[in-house]
Motif scaffolding. Sequence first.
Motif: not given
Length: 481
Positions: A93-117
């Motif tokens: 259930r903890m599978n959310k991409i919380l933030e995509l920060d393209y400017e700083n080339r970072l993503a904040r994710v929950q641990p259950g996000v599937v790698n390929l997603h």
Amino acid sequence: MDSAGFIQKLTDAVGEEFIHTDPVALRAYDCDGLTIYKGIPSAVVLPESTEEVRRIVEICREYRVPLIARGAGTGLSGGATPLPGGVLIVFTRMNKILELDYENRLARVQPGVVNLHLTRETLPHGFHYAPDPSSQAACTIGGNAAENSGGAHCLKYGMTTNHIMEMTVVLPSGEVAHLGADGEDTPGLDLRGFFIGSEGTFAVITELTVRLTPNPEGVRTMLACFTKVGDACRTVSDVIAAGAVPAAMELMDRYTIEAVETVVQAGYPRDAEAVLLIELDGLPSSITPLETLIRDISEKNNSSSFRIAQTEEEREGLWMGRKKAFGAFGVIAPSYYCLDGTVPRSKLAQVLEEFDEIASRYDLRITNVFHAGDGSLHPNVLFDDRVLGETERAIECGAEVLRACIRAGGVLSGEHGIGIEKIREMKDQFDEPTLEIMERVRDAIDEDGLMNPGKLIPDEENVFPVAHSGAIARMGGGMTK
Ligand SMILES: Cc1cc2nc3c(=O)[nH]c(=O)nc-3n(C[C@H](O)[C@H](O)[C@H](O)COP(=O)(O)OP(=O)(O)OC[C@H]3O[C@@H](n4cnc5c(N)ncnc54)[C@H](O)[C@@H]3O)c2cc1C
């Protein structure tokens, strides 16, 4: 212990819908990808936030019940296999991409996000998540961090640890800590690096900030085929020695080619003893000279053919063979046991010969498909678990293979971790003082011994009991301290 009270508290923490205690439901979680070892937990809980995880850890601590984190359960060393009676925290259930920060080339994710997603989400914006385990369509970023996973393109881009900037973790005490930072460097001890690869024995990861990598300007994929495995291995070490760093360099041997061609028809020649799948990426002007260099080195090492994918479809076909190789083994053997010792590239040919010799001594076959560029081997022991005693033989054969890697100057695990599987061989790899430091560090972080006990660090009092009879003998039996 007041079991009913314990389960009630867990239920209050996550909600009735998100706890399983029914024996049939629990059976679905009795192992990870290493199916030789099994254990039934007392409960499976599916939290949805750091706060819920914190509460679960507190409850387990109060009742002194071991807890085991699980992402997708694709691990191949028994890391997410439950200690019987323990609580399994599953991150579906903890599978959310919380933030995509393209400017700083970072993503904040929950641990259950599937790698390929994460890659699928960011690809149209010019970015991807670089660590790409072959299981990337299923495995989670939390599981990748806990195992410090690698993948085909980690030869050029580095392992998972090179791509995680910050992690939020729940410690065994129930406290929440933040390790690392968004910036390139942080003062103080590198606790982020220290916790990555600790296989869920130090803490439960509940959030990660990861690096996004720009998509390469160009990609070229080629297949070099050989009539001798040794020639393919020499090509690998010669290419790297010449100063070239391909994005990926994967080797598949005869049995793997046979399995792949039967199942997905990737276009690998069936009469080859080995193929090298090589990928170059970057500016087209930098790719062409490298391609010439690799072709020359392959020819010098007697390649029987050398082919460059001309279309995206052809490229995907070549990769499909590699990505589906493990699944394809089903057509050449009822069961396989995948190992992952790593050796210096210059020793590849020598150890592959030794694997053949070990396999014939155990009257088994070994097939190899692996990240050749960084010497990260995947010898797969093919066996039939329906034949009495053959599983035990496969386990012992695997242990000898790992010892051969150590003798060749390599290590027990390139990426799959130690888990339960290689815990005995830790003593072949490390001397007593080194193992003692590991044990003391773990005990300092997890003083009650409740975080995924019986994994990673050998401890006479803390040996993992498993369902398989041969494996029980091998592990020495016993319960958690
Ligand atoms: C077909 C196949 C191909 C594979 N190819 C590769 C490959 O190319 N490279 C590679 O490195 N591996 C590979 N693997 C192994 C496996 O996919 C990786 O180890 C992967 O990182 C495991 O992720 P997972 O989500 O399935 O974790 P799980 O198997 O669920 O757990 C793995 C470990 O991580 C811990 N863990 C999980 N989530 C957390 C969390 N949130 N907090 C703390 N600890 C946690 C678990 O306790 C366990 O110790 C492959 C496996 C298969 C089946």
